[in-house]
Each structure stands twice: as structure tokens, then as C-alpha cells.
Design a protein around this motif. Structure first.
Motif, short mmCIF file in Angstrom:
data_model
loop_
_atom_site.label_atom_id
_atom_site.label_comp_id
_atom_site.label_asym_id
_atom_site.label_seq_id
_atom_site.Cartn_x
_atom_site.Cartn_y
_atom_site.Cartn_z
N ARG A 279 0.88 -1.18 0.00
CA ARG A 279 0.00 0.00 0.00
C ARG A 279 0.91 1.23 0.00
O ARG A 279 1.32 1.72 1.05
N ILE A 280 1.24 1.70 -1.19
CA ILE A 280 2.15 2.82 -1.33
C ILE A 280 1.54 3.98 -2.11
O ILE A 280 2.16 5.05 -2.23
N ASP A 281 0.34 3.81 -2.65
CA ASP A 281 -0.36 4.87 -3.37
C ASP A 281 -1.31 5.55 -2.39
O ASP A 281 -2.33 4.98 -2.00
N LEU A 282 -0.95 6.76 -1.99
CA LEU A 282 -1.59 7.39 -0.84
C LEU A 282 -2.30 8.69 -1.21
O LEU A 282 -1.93 9.37 -2.17
N HIS A 283 -3.31 9.02 -0.41
CA HIS A 283 -3.89 10.36 -0.35
C HIS A 283 -3.51 10.92 1.02
O HIS A 283 -4.00 10.44 2.05
N VAL A 284 -2.63 11.89 1.04
CA VAL A 284 -2.18 12.50 2.30
C VAL A 284 -2.74 13.92 2.33
O VAL A 284 -2.37 14.75 1.48
N ALA A 285 -3.62 14.19 3.28
CA ALA A 285 -4.40 15.42 3.25
C ALA A 285 -4.29 16.21 4.54
O ALA A 285 -3.95 15.68 5.60
N THR A 286 -4.60 17.48 4.44
CA THR A 286 -4.76 18.30 5.63
C THR A 286 -5.96 17.79 6.41
O THR A 286 -6.88 17.17 5.85
N ALA A 287 -5.97 18.07 7.71
CA ALA A 287 -6.95 17.44 8.60
C ALA A 287 -8.38 17.78 8.23
O ALA A 287 -9.28 16.94 8.32
N GLY A 288 -8.62 19.01 7.82
CA GLY A 288 -9.99 19.41 7.48
C GLY A 288 -10.55 18.63 6.32
O GLY A 288 -11.71 18.19 6.35
N LEU A 289 -9.75 18.43 5.29
CA LEU A 289 -10.21 17.66 4.13
C LEU A 289 -10.34 16.19 4.50
O LEU A 289 -11.31 15.53 4.12
N ALA A 290 -9.38 15.67 5.26
CA ALA A 290 -9.42 14.25 5.65
C ALA A 290 -10.68 13.94 6.43
O ALA A 290 -11.26 12.86 6.29
N ALA A 291 -11.13 14.86 7.24
CA ALA A 291 -12.35 14.65 8.04
C ALA A 291 -13.59 14.55 7.16
O ALA A 291 -14.62 14.02 7.60
N ARG A 292 -13.50 15.05 5.95
CA ARG A 292 -14.64 15.01 5.03
C ARG A 292 -14.64 13.75 4.16
O ARG A 292 -15.58 13.53 3.39
N ALA A 293 -13.61 12.91 4.26
CA ALA A 293 -13.53 11.71 3.43
C ALA A 293 -14.60 10.71 3.86
O ALA A 293 -14.71 10.37 5.03
N SER A 294 -15.38 10.24 2.91
CA SER A 294 -16.48 9.32 3.23
C SER A 294 -16.21 7.90 2.74
O SER A 294 -16.77 6.94 3.28
N SER A 295 -15.36 7.73 1.72
CA SER A 295 -15.04 6.38 1.24
C SER A 295 -13.71 6.41 0.52
O SER A 295 -13.31 7.42 -0.06
#
Length: 268
Positions: free
Chosen positions: A227-243
Motif C-alpha cells: 500500500r504505497i499509493d496514498l492520499h495525504v491530506a490536511t486534517a480538514g479535508l481528511a475529516a470530510r472523506a467518506s469512502s
């Protein structure tokens, strides 16, 4: 919903007729980050360009000036970016086809192809230099985004498996690049500074989901992946991730890259 996909295409000209073109025509993603494109815009096949035009995609491409036919990253968007930045303002990333970011309304999306090292060779030295330059760049980028009330997501092939849960055969790779202690510690420090591994946050406590499998042997069939293909996000955007899903091919024969697209949906 905002849908962002990321995939290492392992050569865009090779992947296009194998299934990439059909996937781009069918996806409902708003943004697609591409890595290891290995091409300039004038090298892209007409069939692919036609599909991009008909599907309404706008392509921002950042090839490698240092080594043609190597690396290369890009971002596909449905709307024209407000701004584009290439490289990380350091010798290791200035024009190496490793990093490009685009500004959309309230959001910066970056495509990253972090160097893939080999222990005891100049390639590992290149990777380590990139890591040393990239950490402060990301810290500055996050601080600037906060000041601008903007979210950021860095998608791509990070070429580091952070924990044992991120690589099936971790015992056999403890001395290999991509799972070295200092690489894993570097990624852990990044997460500790406020960045969020979005896929892991939505899939805690499980092995994978893997996104890369070697073409050798039966790695894909046995799901012996990384698992090396990542989405690394700021906390505000990460909190909005639903799937978050890995769009794994139905079979080995239907693969058009050794990586699979990683797709995340974010709530408004």
C-alpha cells in the motif's frame, strides 16, 4: 461530493490502449492524479487526447527534464486550475517530473512520484535527498494553506509502506527500500505533524488495501501487494472523506498498470 483518484500508470503511452483510456472515459472522478507518465504532451497518443477532450478533462503535465522517458506526473481536472506549481523548489524536485500541484477553488491537489530507491546505490541517495527536501516543503505548504483557509491533498506513489499492515510480505522486505526504518519514520513524522493518511483513516486495523503488485510470479493473484499509493491530506479535508477504494482489476490479464487507482470521495 468531490471525488479524487490517483494512479501510477507505469507509462501513459503503454497504459492507454491496455485500459487507461477506457477507465478515464468512464470514471466519475473530478480530479485524477497520474504518476510515472514518462511522456511529454506531444508524445500522447491521439486516441487518448480525443477521450480527454470528449470527457472534458484538462491535463496539467509535468515531465522530467532531467531524464526523458523517466518519471513524470500530471493532474487531470474538470475545470481549469487557478494556478499550477511544478517541483518543490529544491534541486531534487525542480524539474525531475516528481511533483506538480494545482489550485482549485478552496483546494490544492498535488500529484507526487516519490523516488523509488535501491539500498546501497545512488538511487537510494536520490530518494533520501528528496525526503530531506520534501518534509520542510510540506510543512510550509500546510502552514500556507491554513493561512489561506485552503485544504490540500497530496496524492501519488509515495514508494514507502508505513507499517506492517501496508505490505503483505513485510518480513522479507525489512532491508529493502520502501520499508526501511528511516523511511517509515519519516512518514510517521509527517503524519505526526498534522497530515493525515486518508485511506488508512477509513480502513483502520486491516491489512492493505494494497495498490501495487509486482508483475513477477503470482503477486496479484495472491494479493501479495504494497500500500504505497496514498492520499495525504490536511486534517480538514481528511475529516470530510467518506469512502476510499482501490479499483483493483478483475484479473491479472485485465491490468493496465502494476498499480491500481486509489479513489477517495470527500463530502462537500
Amino acid at each position: 461530493m468531490l471525488t479524487v483518484s490517483s494512479v501510477n500508470v507505469n507509462g501513459i503511452r503503454a497504459a492507454a490502449p491496455k485500459g487507461l483510456t477506457a477507465w478515464l472515459a468512464a470514471t466519475d472522478a473530478d480530479v485524477v492524479c497520474l504518476q510515472e507518465t514518462r511522456a511529454r504532451h506531444e508524445d500522447l497518443p491521439d486516441e487518448l487526447l480525443g477521450v480527454l477532450e470528449r470527457a472534458g478533462w484538462l491535463l496539467t503535465l509535468a515531465p522530467s527534464d532531467a531524464a526523458q522517458g523517466r518519471a513524470g506526473v500530471g493532474v487531470l481536472t474538470r475545470v481549469a486550475p487557478e494556478a499550477v506549481r511544478v517541483g518543490i523548489d529544491a534541486a531534487e524536485g525542480a524539474a525531475a517530473g516528481r511533483y506538480v500541484e494545482v489550485d482549485l477553488p478552496g483546494l490544492t491537489v498535488a500529484s507526487l512520484y516519490l523516488p523509488n530507491g535501491t539500498v546501497g546505490t545512488p538511487r537510494q541517495d536520490e530518494k533520501d535527498r528528496f525526503l530531506a527536501a520534501f518534509a520542510p516543503y510540506l510543512a510550509e505548504r500546510r502552514e500556507k494553506a491554513a493561512a489561506e483557509d485552503r485544504e490540500v491533498v497530496v496524492c501519488g506513489d509515495w514508494n514507502i509502506a508505513h507499517t506492517e499492515a501496508d505490505i503483505r510480505n513485510w518480513r522479507g522486505n525489512v532491508r529493502n527500500s520502501g520499508f526501511l526504518p528511516h523511511e517509515r519514520a519519516w512518514l510517521g513524522e509527517l503524519y505526526g505533524s498534522g497530515w493525515v493518511d486518508v485511506v488508512r483513516s477509513l480502513h483502520p486495523g486491516v491489512d492493505g488495501p494494497y495498490s501495487w503488485w509486482s508483475y513477477r510470479g503470482r503477486a496479484f493473484d495472491n494479493d501479495t501487494g504494497w500500500r504505497i499509493d496514498l492520499h495525504v491530506a490536511t486534517a480538514g479535508l481528511a475529516a470530510r472523506a467518506s469512502s476510499a477504494v482501490v479499483e483493483r482489476a478483475p484479473s491479472h490479464a485485465e491490468r493496465w498498470s502494476d498499480h491500481a487507482p486509489v479513489t477517495v470521495r470527500y463530502a462537500p
